[in-house]
Design an enzyme around this catalytic site. Structure first.
Site, PDB file in Angstrom:
ATOM      1  N   THR A  13       0.806  -1.219   0.000  1.00 44.71           N
ATOM      2  CA  THR A  13       0.000   0.000   0.000  1.00 44.71           C
ATOM      3  C   THR A  13       0.844   1.276   0.000  1.00 44.71           C
ATOM      4  O   THR A  13       0.536   2.238  -0.700  1.00 44.71           O
ATOM      5  CB  THR A  13      -1.020  -0.037   1.176  1.00 44.71           C
ATOM      6  OG1 THR A  13      -1.483   1.264   1.421  1.00 44.71           O
ATOM      7  CG2 THR A  13      -0.422  -0.586   2.448  1.00 44.71           C
ATOM      8  N   VAL A  14       1.977   1.278   0.744  1.00 47.26           N
ATOM      9  CA  VAL A  14       2.814   2.489   0.775  1.00 47.26           C
ATOM     10  C   VAL A  14       3.524   2.679  -0.565  1.00 47.26           C
ATOM     11  O   VAL A  14       3.597   3.800  -1.099  1.00 47.26           O
ATOM     12  CB  VAL A  14       3.838   2.431   1.936  1.00 47.26           C
ATOM     13  CG1 VAL A  14       4.717   3.671   1.918  1.00 47.26           C
ATOM     14  CG2 VAL A  14       3.128   2.303   3.274  1.00 47.26           C
ATOM     15  N   LYS A  45       6.739 -10.112  -5.443  1.00 45.93           N
ATOM     16  CA  LYS A  45       6.726 -11.584  -5.390  1.00 45.93           C
ATOM     17  C   LYS A  45       6.450 -12.158  -6.772  1.00 45.93           C
ATOM     18  O   LYS A  45       7.106 -13.077  -7.209  1.00 45.93           O
ATOM     19  CB  LYS A  45       5.662 -12.062  -4.386  1.00 45.93           C
ATOM     20  CG  LYS A  45       6.166 -11.985  -2.953  1.00 45.93           C
ATOM     21  CD  LYS A  45       5.335 -12.857  -2.018  1.00 45.93           C
ATOM     22  CE  LYS A  45       5.807 -12.665  -0.577  1.00 45.93           C
ATOM     23  NZ  LYS A  45       4.734 -12.227   0.307  1.00 45.93           N
ATOM     24  N   VAL A 132       7.407   6.404  11.669  1.00 40.70           N
ATOM     25  CA  VAL A 132       6.611   6.846  12.819  1.00 40.70           C
ATOM     26  C   VAL A 132       5.559   7.849  12.362  1.00 40.70           C
ATOM     27  O   VAL A 132       5.890   8.824  11.686  1.00 40.70           O
ATOM     28  CB  VAL A 132       7.486   7.510  13.904  1.00 40.70           C
ATOM     29  CG1 VAL A 132       6.635   7.983  15.078  1.00 40.70           C
ATOM     30  CG2 VAL A 132       8.559   6.554  14.395  1.00 40.70           C
ATOM     31  N   GLY A 134       3.207   7.982  10.169  1.00 43.81           N
ATOM     32  CA  GLY A 134       2.828   8.114   8.759  1.00 43.81           C
ATOM     33  C   GLY A 134       3.182   9.441   8.133  1.00 43.81           C
ATOM     34  O   GLY A 134       4.353   9.773   7.975  1.00 43.81           O
ATOM     35  N   GLY A 187     -10.789  -1.670   7.963  1.00 35.89           N
ATOM     36  CA  GLY A 187      -9.374  -1.764   7.570  1.00 35.89           C
ATOM     37  C   GLY A 187      -8.436  -1.017   8.503  1.00 35.89           C
ATOM     38  O   GLY A 187      -7.258  -0.864   8.211  1.00 35.89           O
ATOM     39  N   GLU A 190      -5.968  -5.088  12.027  1.00 33.51           N
ATOM     40  CA  GLU A 190      -5.665  -6.359  11.366  1.00 33.51           C
ATOM     41  C   GLU A 190      -6.597  -7.460  11.893  1.00 33.51           C
ATOM     42  O   GLU A 190      -7.208  -7.315  12.959  1.00 33.51           O
ATOM     43  CB  GLU A 190      -4.226  -6.785  11.718  1.00 33.51           C
ATOM     44  CG  GLU A 190      -3.196  -5.698  11.605  1.00 33.51           C
ATOM     45  CD  GLU A 190      -2.396  -5.796  10.324  1.00 33.51           C
ATOM     46  OE1 GLU A 190      -2.454  -6.853   9.666  1.00 33.51           O
ATOM     47  OE2 GLU A 190      -1.724  -4.810   9.982  1.00 33.51           O
ATOM     48  N   LYS A 205       7.533   2.688  17.924  1.00 35.42           N
ATOM     49  CA  LYS A 205       7.562   4.068  17.429  1.00 35.42           C
ATOM     50  C   LYS A 205       8.125   5.028  18.473  1.00 35.42           C
ATOM     51  O   LYS A 205       8.920   5.915  18.139  1.00 35.42           O
ATOM     52  CB  LYS A 205       6.156   4.493  16.999  1.00 35.42           C
ATOM     53  CG  LYS A 205       5.675   3.740  15.750  1.00 35.42           C
ATOM     54  CD  LYS A 205       4.182   3.984  15.525  1.00 35.42           C
ATOM     55  CE  LYS A 205       3.668   3.298  14.282  1.00 35.42           C
ATOM     56  NZ  LYS A 205       2.183   3.354  14.224  1.00 35.42           N
TER      57      LYS A 205
END
Lengths: 423, 423
Positions: A13-14, A45, A132, A134, A187, A190, A205
């Protein structure tokens, strides 16, 4: 125009946020750095999988060292997460004299100092703003813009999952279990939320923030942790009534030559800026000896905010190549006193003298009281009895509770939560 | 150890803060920059006056060019304030190839671009973090750490005097005049507070922030200004009741190729982070297209916080010498629509049909209503009538009010205040 080539490890996602920002802000970026940013290799992958980013299919490879050893790649962006093999990849990249940008909190918290030394030895940069909080520019701000300061205090809401859960419990009256399910559905949590709700993520963090602010290597094991799994709707109700919100705080406090770190739920006064940090948002509250109090607020996760932080580091490397050695200040001692006010909720059998007896035991342990709330009985003949103490070390509270728990009219020590007074 | 020599112009509150920080954080600074900072010349009016900083009396001079032309001085720190002679001094320093750090908002807002070009021409740095929001690292954070973003919105509480006055009116129920006197007594307001309470100070600062964020030169005359002199206790009471706090906001909004700037009092929702910014504190709320919403909060003035920002710039110059030309984006148009919800308070004579007639006039001007509060009569036969509209351009509100003011049952249009919805 000169080109700067990026090699990206990982395509989650990042990474897709980063690639999208480079695409949609491209003209602004070129104006700013006066060079063109090229994504030349991406480790995935499965190179044949279809992806929602606009990249030539030739950039994908499943072979990490094809990226790390590529002589044309200037900057390696590590977005795999976890300690292995990210650790080996970053070491290899630094030894290849490539600058490295990473969002990997677990790796930086555990191996940051070793990797930083390796970067200095190789005269390249290792940057980790995105590890840390975001999108919030906190690490580079502490180490650069606020470099005039000796820091006294860092208190953060730096785990979005737990903040979302606590906000839902506070604003919508949800039970803990239901709020967790809601966070999972959206979301924000987890399938196994334990690393968030038990405080591990926040501990990583705060160890990074404290290392940057205090120039002192922090071992993650030095951080006492308490998560939010024991917070009840009832505690949240009392908190509100007494003028507080319950937040999961990660804190690092330096007094003289002692540093105290912890991750713990805390009562935060409703009119303090940290109290308005809701849902998945993060914030870091700082106190420096020159600048005084500061707070930085924003999105602590997500594709674009975290991508913004990664790209900020990339731009900084491109604009500024001087590398300086960071020294570590080892004269400071890490302590664990937890000298704060506390909120304590008992369930007691409603008899004359119960309050007096508990208050006496508090007194014997040098615990003085700021407020007491006594309520009507529950259905089962017990009644809640709530105290907020003045500042005291946690060990005094524990010693008092050790005695109180044997007292026959106390049926339950339901909650002990720190009250954050920002001192 | 290598020495870096500073020449300071002016010896007021910020200069003494700077000198004190350099003294008490000296070992940390040396560790960070690996050089020693020497204050070698200080321009003052009277070199013989006794001062509360620890400097050798030989550093003082009353001759500006003795500082500016000193071949040993690497960095000139301009802390005189005002446009002349600061402008001439900074030009001379840049032409002498000296880096310049300044806290001078009026000068940067009016001559920043010319001085920036002169710095680039001379391959030196001009830095001005301290010119906006004191200790809060906002300018360098926008231009460096957040460089990945295209900015959409900057909304700041960037005048501590007015925020102090409004907070006292809100939290302690003070009348405007009394709150001003209180602010003067505590040193938060000048003897003549007009530059603060009429919005000029905030206009200078938002023009600097907008220039940095949008890469677009802003003329201070393009900023419509409304101060807080017309805010009454009564409006503050209605704001609270409707779930808002009144704040003086300075805003710069970019949509497509239009920028809209203004300084104005606004209703801010109580659960928005800007609402908890109290007393003399400042905050800047930003929205970038990658990072989303951010807020930076801290002390906007004062000797040590502002000194922290000045010293941050000095450290940045010492650590990073590359100079890049800033280009200006001139394809963007500056507009003034003020498309927002509005709070409007009337005094009306309490007759049937008054509300309906006003509502009709609103409708004819495409103003739709979000809420209406009708109250009991005042002593004098009139009653307050309060509206909050949906979003509409200010010109529609003005057109409607032009008609309504001629309506005989409306005795007074008491207030018109923008509601900030952060869209």
């Amino acid at each position: 125009m000169e080109e700067v080539k990026l090699g990206i490890l990982g395509m989650g996602t990042v990474a897709s946020g980063l690639i999208n920002i480079i695409e949609f802000n491209n003209s602004k970026l070129i104006e700013n750095i006066n060079k063109s940013l090229i994504i030349s290799k991406v480790l995935v992958k499965n190179p044949d999988k279809k992806r929602n980013v606009n990249l030539d299919s030739g950039v994908y490879t499943s072979e990490a060292y094809e990226v790390i050893n590529d002589r044309d790649v200037h900057i390696i962006v590590e977005l795999i997460g976890g300690i292995h093999p990210a650790y080996e990849y970053i070491k290899a990249a630094l030894n290849n004299k490539k600058h490295v940008v990473t969002a990997n909190k677990a790796l930086i918290a555990t191996h940051g100092q070793e990797l930083e030394s390796l970067a200095v030895k190789n005269k390249v940069k290792l940057m980790y703003e995105a590890s840390v909080a975001g999108g919030i520019p906190i690490i580079n701000t502490i180490s650069e813009n606020l470099a005039a300061n000796d820091f006294e205090q860092i208190i953060g809401i730096i785990n979005g999952t737990t903040n979302y859960i606590l906000t839902q419990m506070t604003d919508c009256g949800l039970e803990y279990d239901y709020a967790v399910k809601e966070a999972q559905r959206l979301g924000f949590a987890e399938a196994d939320p334990s690393s968030d709700v038990e405080g591990d993520d926040a501990a990583y963090k705060i160890s990074i923030l404290a290392t940057v602010a205090f120039g002192q290597r922090i071992n993650i094991k030095d951080i006492p942790k308490e998560g939010i799994t024991k917070i009840s709707k009832e505690d949240i109700k009392y908190a509100k009534e007494l003028g507080y919100n319950i937040k999961l705080l990660a804190s690092a406090i330096k007094k003289n030559n002692e540093i105290e770190l912890s991750v713990h739920p805390a009562f935060v006064p409703q009119d303090h800026p940290l109290s308005t940090v809701k849902n998945e948002f993060n914030a870091v509250f700082l106190r420096g000896n020159a600048v005084g109090e500061l707070m930085f607020y924003g999105r602590g996760a997500g594709s674009l905010p975290t991508g913004s932080a990664v790209l900020g580091d990339i731009i900084s490397i491109i604009k500024n190549c001087k590398i300086e050695e960071q020294s570590s200040n080892n004269s400071i001692k890490i302590v664990n006193k937890a000298y704060k006010p506390y909120y304590i909720r008992f369930e007691v059998i409603d008899k004359p003298g119960v309050l007096g007896k508990i208050a006496n035991i508090f007194g014997e342990n040098n615990i003085s009281l700021a407020s007491v709330v006594q309520r009507q009985k529950n259905g089962n003949d017990t009644a809640p009895l709530v105290f907020i103490t003045h500042e005291v070390e946690r060990k005094n509270i524990d010693a008092a509770l050790e005695k109180i728990k044997n007292f026959k009219y106390v049926t339950n020590i339901a909650s002990i939560i720190m009250v954050e007074n920002f001192k």
